[in-house]
Design a protein around this motif. Structure first.
Motif, mmCIF file in Angstrom:
data_model
loop_
_atom_site.group_PDB
_atom_site.id
_atom_site.type_symbol
_atom_site.label_atom_id
_atom_site.label_comp_id
_atom_site.label_asym_id
_atom_site.label_seq_id
_atom_site.Cartn_x
_atom_site.Cartn_y
_atom_site.Cartn_z
ATOM 1 N N ASN A 15 31.269 13.813 4.137
ATOM 2 C CA ASN A 15 30.613 12.972 5.136
ATOM 3 C C ASN A 15 29.345 12.323 4.594
ATOM 4 O OD1 ASN A 15 32.167 12.883 7.612
ATOM 5 N ND2 ASN A 15 31.941 15.096 7.603
ATOM 6 N N LEU A 16 28.651 12.953 3.663
ATOM 7 C CA LEU A 16 27.505 12.296 3.038
ATOM 8 C C LEU A 16 27.949 11.111 2.188
ATOM 9 C CD1 LEU A 16 25.089 15.179 1.998
ATOM 10 C CD2 LEU A 16 24.669 13.353 3.648
ATOM 11 N N VAL A 17 29.030 11.284 1.448
ATOM 12 C CA VAL A 17 29.554 10.161 0.643
ATOM 13 C C VAL A 17 30.015 9.036 1.562
ATOM 14 C CG1 VAL A 17 31.405 9.470 -0.930
ATOM 15 C CG2 VAL A 17 30.132 11.582 -1.344
ATOM 16 N N LEU A 18 30.726 9.375 2.623
ATOM 17 C CA LEU A 18 31.148 8.355 3.585
ATOM 18 C C LEU A 18 29.950 7.747 4.305
ATOM 19 C CD1 LEU A 18 34.368 9.994 5.028
ATOM 20 C CD2 LEU A 18 34.224 7.995 3.547
ATOM 21 N N VAL A 23 26.488 2.802 5.285
ATOM 22 C CA VAL A 23 25.221 2.077 5.387
ATOM 23 C C VAL A 23 25.478 0.578 5.549
ATOM 24 C CG1 VAL A 23 23.177 1.396 4.069
ATOM 25 C CG2 VAL A 23 23.802 3.799 4.224
ATOM 26 N N ILE A 24 26.452 0.044 4.849
ATOM 27 C CA ILE A 24 26.714 -1.400 4.914
ATOM 28 C C ILE A 24 27.205 -1.822 6.301
ATOM 29 C CG2 ILE A 24 28.107 -3.278 3.949
ATOM 30 C CD1 ILE A 24 27.930 -1.688 1.265
ATOM 31 N N VAL A 97 26.082 13.972 10.165
ATOM 32 C CA VAL A 97 25.982 13.944 8.699
ATOM 33 C C VAL A 97 26.276 12.548 8.170
ATOM 34 C CG1 VAL A 97 26.954 14.850 6.555
ATOM 35 C CG2 VAL A 97 26.463 16.389 8.431
ATOM 36 N N VAL A 98 27.265 11.854 8.742
ATOM 37 C CA VAL A 98 27.605 10.524 8.246
ATOM 38 C C VAL A 98 26.508 9.506 8.591
ATOM 39 C CG1 VAL A 98 28.921 9.459 10.129
ATOM 40 C CG2 VAL A 98 29.660 9.130 7.790
ATOM 41 N N LEU A 99 25.739 9.750 9.632
ATOM 42 C CA LEU A 99 24.644 8.847 9.986
ATOM 43 C C LEU A 99 23.346 9.159 9.242
ATOM 44 C CD1 LEU A 99 25.171 8.536 13.831
ATOM 45 C CD2 LEU A 99 25.626 6.809 12.089
ATOM 46 N N SER A 100 23.263 10.300 8.592
ATOM 47 C CA SER A 100 22.009 10.708 7.945
ATOM 48 C C SER A 100 21.574 9.780 6.806
ATOM 49 C CB SER A 100 22.088 12.164 7.486
ATOM 50 O OG SER A 100 23.086 12.326 6.521
ATOM 51 N N PRO A 101 22.453 9.223 5.962
ATOM 52 C CA PRO A 101 21.945 8.279 4.958
ATOM 53 C C PRO A 101 21.308 7.026 5.570
ATOM 54 C CG PRO A 101 24.086 9.090 4.280
ATOM 55 C CD PRO A 101 23.864 9.561 5.684
#
Length: 112
Positions: A15-18, A23-24, A97-101
């Motif tokens: 989920n971090l990679v995703l 982000v885009i 987790v996917v929204l954290s970046p």
């Protein structure tokens, strides 16, 4: 029996990679919301060079989000089946987790 940290390592990494990929589409969605619906409500100012209307945004956002969600949903569905956790807890955790970046990027932009 594996430890809880080891059991959750794969979903966190995936989920971090995703999230880095997300982000885009999130950035473009934020730009669209700022320039169209929020500007119409008077909450933000419209970009003066954005005079093409909503159609170009839809032509950009719809395929971008379809591709991202077409990747994120099946990958997380497969990973959730291997975890002994409720559906609601897994999807909430995966979404955060996917929204954290993106949240980290917005924080760094605001601070710097």
């Amino acid at each position: 029996m594996s430890s809880p940290v080891r059991a959750w390592a794969a979903p966190v990494i995936v989920n971090l990679v995703l999230g880095i990929v997300a982000v885009i589409p999130l950035w473009f969605l934020m730009m669209f919301l700022r320039n169209h619906p929020l500007a119409e409500l008077g909450l933000t100012g419209r970009d003066p060079t954005d005079n093409d209307g909503v159609l170009p945004w839809m032509l950009l956002l719809v395929p971008m989000w379809a591709a991202f969600l077409g990747l994120w949903l099946p990958v997380n569905s497969l990973m959730r089946r291997k975890r002994e956790v409720t559906r609601r807890r897994y999807w909430t955790f995966g979404s955060l987790v996917v929204l954290s970046p993106m949240a980290t990027l917005l924080f760094l932009i605001a601070v710097l």
